[in-house]
Design an enzyme around this catalytic site. Sequence first.
Site, PDB file in Angstrom:
ATOM      1  N   HIS A   1      16.942  24.023  -5.287  1.00 57.48           N
ATOM      2  CA  HIS A   1      15.976  25.042  -5.120  1.00 57.48           C
ATOM      3  C   HIS A   1      14.708  24.763  -5.780  1.00 57.48           C
ATOM      4  O   HIS A   1      14.742  24.920  -6.739  1.00 57.48           O
ATOM      5  CB  HIS A   1      16.876  26.324  -5.588  1.00 57.48           C
ATOM      6  CG  HIS A   1      15.902  27.511  -5.520  1.00 57.48           C
ATOM      7  ND1 HIS A   1      16.545  28.973  -5.685  1.00 57.48           N
ATOM      8  CD2 HIS A   1      14.624  27.864  -5.140  1.00 57.48           C
ATOM      9  CE1 HIS A   1      15.627  29.817  -5.232  1.00 57.48           C
ATOM     10  NE2 HIS A   1      14.279  29.202  -5.152  1.00 57.48           N
TER      11      HIS A   1
ATOM     12  N   HIS B   1      10.519  24.656  -4.554  1.00 56.03           N
ATOM     13  CA  HIS B   1       9.389  24.961  -3.602  1.00 56.03           C
ATOM     14  C   HIS B   1       8.534  23.902  -3.718  1.00 56.03           C
ATOM     15  O   HIS B   1       7.822  23.529  -4.937  1.00 56.03           O
ATOM     16  CB  HIS B   1       8.855  26.119  -3.680  1.00 56.03           C
ATOM     17  CG  HIS B   1       9.882  27.320  -3.445  1.00 56.03           C
ATOM     18  ND1 HIS B   1       9.856  27.977  -2.280  1.00 56.03           N
ATOM     19  CD2 HIS B   1      10.686  27.931  -4.536  1.00 56.03           C
ATOM     20  CE1 HIS B   1      10.899  28.767  -2.532  1.00 56.03           C
ATOM     21  NE2 HIS B   1      11.204  28.897  -3.829  1.00 56.03           N
TER      22      HIS B   1
ATOM     23  N   HIS C   1      16.705  33.252  -0.105  1.00 58.26           N
ATOM     24  CA  HIS C   1      16.290  33.865  -1.219  1.00 58.26           C
ATOM     25  C   HIS C   1      16.952  35.418  -1.306  1.00 58.26           C
ATOM     26  O   HIS C   1      16.517  36.276  -0.328  1.00 58.26           O
ATOM     27  CB  HIS C   1      14.955  33.957  -1.711  1.00 58.26           C
ATOM     28  CG  HIS C   1      14.338  32.842  -2.130  1.00 58.26           C
ATOM     29  ND1 HIS C   1      14.468  31.717  -1.317  1.00 58.26           N
ATOM     30  CD2 HIS C   1      13.775  32.411  -3.334  1.00 58.26           C
ATOM     31  CE1 HIS C   1      13.814  30.608  -2.301  1.00 58.26           C
ATOM     32  NE2 HIS C   1      13.274  31.167  -3.210  1.00 58.26           N
TER      33      HIS C   1
ATOM     34  N   ASP D   1      12.938  25.822  -9.184  1.00 60.53           N
ATOM     35  CA  ASP D   1      12.110  26.795  -8.225  1.00 60.53           C
ATOM     36  C   ASP D   1      10.516  26.355  -8.126  1.00 60.53           C
ATOM     37  O   ASP D   1      10.256  25.694  -7.207  1.00 60.53           O
ATOM     38  CB  ASP D   1      12.220  28.184  -8.842  1.00 60.53           C
ATOM     39  CG  ASP D   1      11.918  29.340  -7.920  1.00 60.53           C
ATOM     40  OD1 ASP D   1      12.005  29.037  -6.682  1.00 60.53           O
ATOM     41  OD2 ASP D   1      11.899  30.618  -8.363  1.00 60.53           O
TER      42      ASP D   1
ATOM     43  N   GLU E   1      16.804  38.099  -5.948  1.00 63.65           N
ATOM     44  CA  GLU E   1      16.101  37.669  -7.055  1.00 63.65           C
ATOM     45  C   GLU E   1      15.508  38.873  -7.693  1.00 63.65           C
ATOM     46  O   GLU E   1      15.780  39.513  -8.880  1.00 63.65           O
ATOM     47  CB  GLU E   1      14.943  36.806  -6.432  1.00 63.65           C
ATOM     48  CG  GLU E   1      14.068  36.421  -7.561  1.00 63.65           C
ATOM     49  CD  GLU E   1      12.905  35.561  -6.971  1.00 63.65           C
ATOM     50  OE1 GLU E   1      12.520  35.602  -5.740  1.00 63.65           O
ATOM     51  OE2 GLU E   1      12.160  34.699  -7.547  1.00 63.65           O
TER      52      GLU E   1
HETATM   53  N1  ADE Z   1       8.416  31.257  -2.909  1.00 63.62           N
HETATM   54  C1  ADE Z   1       8.100  30.295  -4.041  1.00 63.62           C
HETATM   55  N2  ADE Z   1       8.807  30.655  -5.356  1.00 63.62           N
HETATM   56  C2  ADE Z   1       9.637  31.718  -4.666  1.00 63.62           C
HETATM   57  C3  ADE Z   1      10.369  32.742  -5.444  1.00 63.62           C
HETATM   58  N3  ADE Z   1      10.625  32.469  -6.764  1.00 63.62           N
HETATM   59  N4  ADE Z   1      10.842  33.763  -4.773  1.00 63.62           N
HETATM   60  C4  ADE Z   1      10.501  34.040  -3.547  1.00 63.62           C
HETATM   61  N5  ADE Z   1       9.609  33.172  -3.149  1.00 63.62           N
HETATM   62  C5  ADE Z   1       9.044  32.236  -3.283  1.00 63.62           C
HETATM   63 ZN    ZN Z   2      12.617  30.132  -4.776  1.00 63.43          ZN
END
Ligand code: ADE
Ligand code: ZN
Length: 336
Positions: free
Chosen positions: A16, A18, A196, A277, A199
């Site tokens: 996970h 990005h 996702h 993340d 969260e």
């Molecule tokens: N895009 C990048 N990081 C994110 C996150 N933590 N939650 C949702 N979208 C994202």
């Molecule tokens: Zn994320």
Amino acid sequence: MSPLELALSCPKAELHLHIEGSLEPELAFALAARNGIDFPYASVEALRAAYDFADLQSFLDLYYACADVLRTEADFHDLMLAYLRRAREDQIIHAEVFFDPQTHTARGIPFETVLRGLRAGAEAARSEWGMSTQLIMSFLRHLSEEDAFATLEQAMPFIDQIDGFGLDSSERGHPPSKFERVFARCRELGKPVVAHAGEEGPPAYIYEALDLLKVGRIDHGVRASEDPALMQRLAREGMPLTVCPLSNVRLRVFADMRQHSLPALLAQGLVVTLNSDDPAYFGGYLGANIRAVHAAFGFDAPTWQTLIANSFRASFVSAAQRAAWIAQVDAHFASA
Ligand code: ADE
Ligand code: ZN
């Protein structure tokens, strides 16, 4: 070796991450200069000082603004290679990396430019260090399903280079149900899908991700702890959760690390993995997440072994490759 040292030195996977969230301020300034962009921050320090987030949206606003410095294939190559170089320091041998094509195509950057750059960066890390990388193309959930379908259409000529599909961006008010049809199409392509969910959003969004999108992993999922029946289901189905502890604290999902639901998820027997993340924004890469979790909870060696083995167990590589990597983890912990 202490349990923490064992965890830090063990080979591991990150599931996970990005890639746009690995853009460090120094690289952002360098790319802005290279591309002749007037970046709206005075210095690296001024940009870092802006990393004080009230919630997910306040982070996303800055994250999308900074992505504007990414313009050329070389920029995407450099971004990917910088992340993989840093990941290697944390003993990451396999990474399943999210990218957000709509963040770039909406600015007029061709899909192909993004994909070619990212793939070239991953290939450099493979040939230099033997690192394994997969690419997960994520749809931005604050945009329409129609926009997601149009982006999928742009991806079709390169579909062999895309290893899976995801769903990210602003969660509240954008439930998984909004993307049911486009995810059905992604599954028809024979690709793994993830989303996702839970969260900032409620447990109901986790149910939707499971039942409507039919995901193979839940990204975050930390609010599952509010729903005992959901916890039991996730455990029964062996559904992995890709948990990102520093992210959750920085985005105020939990007031501090000791309030995190991670111990409750583990106690329920869920297949939890630890991840970073958006490490450039949240105070650290995977090693820093491990240190922060250890400082809060002081896990024993078997718990760390489970968490790291889970990172391979939940990955989208072949069963044979998974088994080989899990054997490496077991050997690492047995050697202690
Ligand atoms: N895009 C990048 N990081 C994110 C996150 N933590 N939650 C949702 N979208 C994202
Ligand atoms: Zn994320």
